[in-house]
Design an enzyme around this catalytic site. Structure first.
Site, PDB file in Angstrom:
ATOM      1  N   CYS A 229      62.526  49.448  -5.624  1.00 53.87           N
ATOM      2  CA  CYS A 229      61.880  49.123  -4.342  1.00 53.87           C
ATOM      3  C   CYS A 229      61.669  50.356  -3.476  1.00 53.87           C
ATOM      4  CB  CYS A 229      62.660  48.046  -3.592  1.00 53.87           C
ATOM      5  SG  CYS A 229      64.360  48.525  -3.203  1.00 53.87           S
TER       6      CYS A 229
ATOM      7  N   HIS B  34      67.869  46.773  -0.163  1.00 53.90           N
ATOM      8  CA  HIS B  34      66.453  46.731  -0.543  1.00 53.90           C
ATOM      9  C   HIS B  34      65.586  47.438   0.501  1.00 53.90           C
ATOM     10  CE1 HIS B  34      62.848  44.972  -2.380  1.00 53.90           C
ATOM     11  NE2 HIS B  34      62.431  44.740  -1.145  1.00 53.90           N
TER      12      HIS B  34
END
Length: 208
Positions: free
Chosen positions: A16, A120
């Protein structure tokens, strides 16, 4: 300044950070393999600067490690990518609402922004109106004489604070995860890392 600041969700696939950077820099959410290679090449080219003391592992070992799509990026990778693109990268941490700025002090005249929830990274973008297509996103902002990006900076901080109020973050010290392979529960990043090292399992799902 017209428009609204939005969080553009990047796929959760261990890449990510790289795909969020690819999006804010190039409007491309699948640049992870290319950007991992950029980082490996940069690190390999300067073993003195990128020593074991900095990387936490030997230079060659690190280069092989970062090319593995299962491995996550962090501060080292963001600072290399800021230099690669010649732009500052601001990463807003939802849990603390702190902003870590990479490429600072290099007099870069543009900045892109990410938001981080403890595990994330997503991208931040200005859009002309809620629900506007991504092709209208503005993700690169001019750094002004006072080294801010003007009103957009306050919008980014407000968005991080709003996400914090909604508890849209993972407390990596205390969150609970279940191993997707053997279904064992672990608490916190430390236990997850220990389990991964002991078993080779890296597929964790958060549960409460």
């Amino acid at each position: 300044m017209e428009g609204t600041l939005v969080r553009r969700v990047i796929q959760s696939d261990n890449s990510c950070l790289f795909n969020a950077v690819g999006y804010v820099m190039d409007h491309n959410k699948s640049k992870a393999p290319e950007l991992r290679q950029v980082i490996a090449d940069t690190v390999a080219s300067d073993p003195e600067k990128y020593s074991e003391a900095i990387l936490g592992k030997g230079n060659q070992e690190y280069c092989a490690w970062i090319l593995n799509p299962e491995k996550w990026g962090g501060a080292i990778e963001l600072s290399i990518l800021a230099d690669y693109y010649g732009r500052e990268i601001a990463a807003y941490d939802i849990q603390t609402t702190r902003c870590d700025l990479y490429g600072q002090g290099k007099n870069y005249n543009e900045r892109a922004m990410l938001i981080y929830d403890g595990l994330h990274y997503d991208a931040l973008a200005m859009t002309p109106f809620e629900g506007a297509p991504e092709e209208f996103d503005q993700t690169i902002f001019t750094v002004q004489k006072d080294r801010t990006i003007g009103p957009v900076e306050a919008l980014a901080l407000n968005l991080a604070k709003d996400q914090q109020r909604k508890r849209s973050f993972t407390d990596t010290g205390n969150f609970t995860l279940r191993c997707g392979i053997c279904q064992i529960g672990v608490v916190g990043q430390k236990e997850a890392v220990e389990h991964a090292q002991a078993t080779g399992h890296v597929n964790f799902q958060e549960y409460r």
